[in-house]
Motif scaffolding. Structure first.
Motif, PDB file in Angstrom:
ATOM      1  N   UNK A   1       0.813  -1.205   0.000  1.00  0.00           N
ATOM      2  CA  UNK A   1       0.000   0.000   0.000  1.00  0.00           C
ATOM      3  C   UNK A   1       0.845   1.253   0.000  1.00  0.00           C
ATOM      4  N   UNK A   2       2.053   1.169   0.609  1.00  0.00           N
ATOM      5  CA  UNK A   2       2.937   2.335   0.629  1.00  0.00           C
ATOM      6  C   UNK A   2       4.414   1.929   0.593  1.00  0.00           C
ATOM      7  N   UNK A   3       4.688   0.729   0.093  1.00  0.00           N
ATOM      8  CA  UNK A   3       6.072   0.261   0.009  1.00  0.00           C
ATOM      9  C   UNK A   3       6.356  -0.384  -1.332  1.00  0.00           C
ATOM     10  N   UNK A   4       7.635  -0.583  -1.630  1.00  0.00           N
ATOM     11  CA  UNK A   4       8.042  -1.181  -2.896  1.00  0.00           C
ATOM     12  C   UNK A   4       7.878  -2.699  -2.863  1.00  0.00           C
ATOM     13  N   UNK A   5       7.424  -3.297  -3.957  1.00  0.00           N
ATOM     14  CA  UNK A   5       7.311  -4.760  -4.015  1.00  0.00           C
ATOM     15  C   UNK A   5       8.626  -5.477  -3.743  1.00  0.00           C
ATOM     16  N   UNK A   6       9.745  -4.883  -4.160  1.00  0.00           N
ATOM     17  CA  UNK A   6      11.027  -5.549  -3.948  1.00  0.00           C
ATOM     18  C   UNK A   6      11.349  -5.644  -2.458  1.00  0.00           C
ATOM     19  N   UNK A   7      10.955  -4.628  -1.677  1.00  0.00           N
ATOM     20  CA  UNK A   7      11.135  -4.682  -0.226  1.00  0.00           C
ATOM     21  C   UNK A   7      10.171  -5.675   0.410  1.00  0.00           C
TER      22      UNK A   7
ATOM     23  N   UNK B   1       3.964   6.397  -3.139  1.00  0.00           N
ATOM     24  CA  UNK B   1       2.818   7.212  -2.733  1.00  0.00           C
ATOM     25  C   UNK B   1       1.563   6.863  -3.521  1.00  0.00           C
ATOM     26  N   UNK B   2       1.741   6.446  -4.776  1.00  0.00           N
ATOM     27  CA  UNK B   2       0.603   6.130  -5.645  1.00  0.00           C
ATOM     28  C   UNK B   2       0.263   4.647  -5.646  1.00  0.00           C
ATOM     29  N   UNK B   3       1.035   3.828  -4.898  1.00  0.00           N
ATOM     30  CA  UNK B   3       0.838   2.364  -4.881  1.00  0.00           C
ATOM     31  C   UNK B   3       0.886   1.794  -6.292  1.00  0.00           C
ATOM     32  N   UNK B   4       1.971   2.104  -6.992  1.00  0.00           N
ATOM     33  CA  UNK B   4       2.135   1.654  -8.368  1.00  0.00           C
ATOM     34  C   UNK B   4       3.578   1.196  -8.552  1.00  0.00           C
ATOM     35  N   UNK B   5       3.820   0.241  -9.416  1.00  0.00           N
ATOM     36  CA  UNK B   5       5.179  -0.210  -9.676  1.00  0.00           C
ATOM     37  C   UNK B   5       6.014   0.913 -10.273  1.00  0.00           C
TER      38      UNK B   5
ATOM     39  N   UNK C   1      16.314  -0.616 -11.526  1.00  0.00           N
ATOM     40  CA  UNK C   1      17.013  -1.438 -10.540  1.00  0.00           C
ATOM     41  C   UNK C   1      16.152  -1.741  -9.320  1.00  0.00           C
ATOM     42  N   UNK C   2      15.047  -1.016  -9.162  1.00  0.00           N
ATOM     43  CA  UNK C   2      14.242  -1.128  -7.943  1.00  0.00           C
ATOM     44  C   UNK C   2      12.901  -1.800  -8.156  1.00  0.00           C
ATOM     45  N   UNK C   3      12.644  -2.276  -9.369  1.00  0.00           N
ATOM     46  CA  UNK C   3      11.349  -2.883  -9.681  1.00  0.00           C
ATOM     47  C   UNK C   3      11.536  -4.362  -9.980  1.00  0.00           C
ATOM     48  N   UNK C   4      10.920  -5.204  -9.167  1.00  0.00           N
ATOM     49  CA  UNK C   4      11.007  -6.654  -9.386  1.00  0.00           C
ATOM     50  C   UNK C   4       9.745  -7.218 -10.026  1.00  0.00           C
TER      51      UNK C   4
ATOM     52  N   UNK D   1      14.931  -5.965 -16.989  1.00  0.00           N
ATOM     53  CA  UNK D   1      15.726  -6.808 -16.083  1.00  0.00           C
ATOM     54  C   UNK D   1      14.857  -7.923 -15.512  1.00  0.00           C
ATOM     55  N   UNK D   2      13.655  -7.565 -15.073  1.00  0.00           N
ATOM     56  CA  UNK D   2      12.734  -8.558 -14.523  1.00  0.00           C
ATOM     57  C   UNK D   2      12.293  -9.556 -15.587  1.00  0.00           C
ATOM     58  N   UNK D   3      12.014  -9.061 -16.792  1.00  0.00           N
ATOM     59  CA  UNK D   3      11.612  -9.956 -17.886  1.00  0.00           C
ATOM     60  C   UNK D   3      12.713 -10.961 -18.200  1.00  0.00           C
ATOM     61  N   UNK D   4      13.957 -10.490 -18.215  1.00  0.00           N
ATOM     62  CA  UNK D   4      15.093 -11.378 -18.496  1.00  0.00           C
ATOM     63  C   UNK D   4      15.224 -12.432 -17.404  1.00  0.00           C
ATOM     64  N   UNK D   5      15.076 -12.021 -16.148  1.00  0.00           N
ATOM     65  CA  UNK D   5      15.187 -12.969 -15.039  1.00  0.00           C
ATOM     66  C   UNK D   5      14.128 -14.064 -15.139  1.00  0.00           C
ATOM     67  N   UNK D   6      12.889 -13.663 -15.419  1.00  0.00           N
ATOM     68  CA  UNK D   6      11.807 -14.648 -15.512  1.00  0.00           C
ATOM     69  C   UNK D   6      12.029 -15.601 -16.685  1.00  0.00           C
ATOM     70  N   UNK D   7      12.492 -15.055 -17.804  1.00  0.00           N
ATOM     71  CA  UNK D   7      12.731 -15.914 -18.964  1.00  0.00           C
ATOM     72  C   UNK D   7      13.841 -16.921 -18.670  1.00  0.00           C
TER      73      UNK D   7
END
Length: 298
Positions: free
Chosen positions: A36-42, A109-113, A158-161, A166-172
């Motif tokens: 709700x107010x934090x980063x998904x990676x955290x 603040x916006x609860x968005x990636x 670097x902060x979005x998982x 970067x995330x797409x490459x990791x999942x692939x």
């Protein structure tokens, strides 16, 4: 050294992969509260290292991904409609800070990636209606002619998982790793099969990861194909997989197995949708439960 390392790995307690409804609900509740107010990676780090450290970490990653995907899909239109306002907020505040974290703070603040925040701002700033053009700027931030914005976008990468190249490459890479693992284990078990490349050469469009040449029995059930999923099998995702892939496999080839390598919800194998011939596992079938048909001796 190698022997002691292997013994240490074997002595480690196994992480849970098959989750009860209570456990799954607790995880989803934590994700919704934290993000709700934090980063998904955290959120991912907190779950794996502190809160749910007895559960398979990659299962937590997949549940987080699913929860945020459904949430983002429901709110996409609202954020898109506010893109002009978000860009104005950024333009008004970007000169007040010497760091490159403004977009990340706005995303929280916006609860968005963070990558979604970048995408909305780039689309609004450069009037880009075509997603490939925006994706190019996200992949190569140095192409952005505003150096401060470029630094903010790079920090978001670097902060979005959840999104981004970067995330797409990791999942692939993870998906390909587990497809290779499936083939290696099938070969070791003495199973003869065609892989996706073989089936495409034979003219099939929708293809499982391996199509068994000589069907075998798993706990008395006939198996004609095996699908590898480097994912967690919650009921909603599994139903989607049935509609998009597994139904056609069953209609074309007969019963088969889907392996959710990172585990599944306890109710997923009980869904009546599986009655078309789908067996759900969290690992490759144990050799003791396989009855293989021997190839004819020439």
């Amino acid at each position: 050294m190698a022997l002691s390392r292997n013994k240490a790995e074997k002595s480690k307690p196994m992480k849970k992969k098959i989750l009860t409804n209570v456990e799954y609900t607790q995880i989803c509740h934590f994700i919704n509260e934290f993000c709700g107010d934090g980063l998904p990676i955290d959120c991912e780090l907190n779950m794996a290292n502190r809160i749910f450290n007895d559960i398979e970490p990659l299962a937590l990653v997949c549940i987080l991904q699913s929860q945020l995907f459904y949430k983002a899909r429901g709110q996409h239109w609202r954020h898109e409609n506010r893109a002009e306002l978000l860009l104005k907020i950024y333009d008004d505040q970007c000169h007040l800070y010497d760091d490159s974290d403004l977009l990340i703070r706005m995303a929280c603040a916006e609860s968005i990636n963070p990558i979604s925040m970048c995408r909305f701002l780039l689309q609004e700033k450069y009037y880009m209606g075509q997603r490939p053009l925006i994706s190019q700027l996200l992949k190569h931030p140095y192409l952005i002619n505003d150096s401060r914005l470029a630094a903010n976008v790079q920090q978001c990468l670097y902060s979005d998982n959840q999104e981004g190249p970067i995330t797409d490459l990791r999942r692939r890479m993870i998906g390909e790793e587990y497809e290779l693992k499936l083939k290696q284990l099938a070969n070791a078990a003495g199973i003869f099969f065609y892989d996706e490349r073989d089936l495409r050469r034979m003219g099939y469009d929708k293809t499982p990861d391996i199509k068994v040449i000589l069907p075998f029995l798993y706990k008395g059930h006939i198996v004609n194909w095996i699908e590898s999923k480097a994912n967690f099998g919650d009921p909603k995702s599994h139903k989607w997989n049935i509609q998009q892939q597994l139904l056609s496999y069953c209609n074309r080839f007969g019963p088969g197995i889907i392996i959710y390598w990172f585990g599944y919800h306890e109710e997923t194998p009980l869904l009546p949708d599986n009655n078309i011939g789908i067996t759900i596992l969290a690992d490759f079938p144990d050799r003791e439960h396989l009855d293989l048909m021997l190839s004819p001796q020439l």
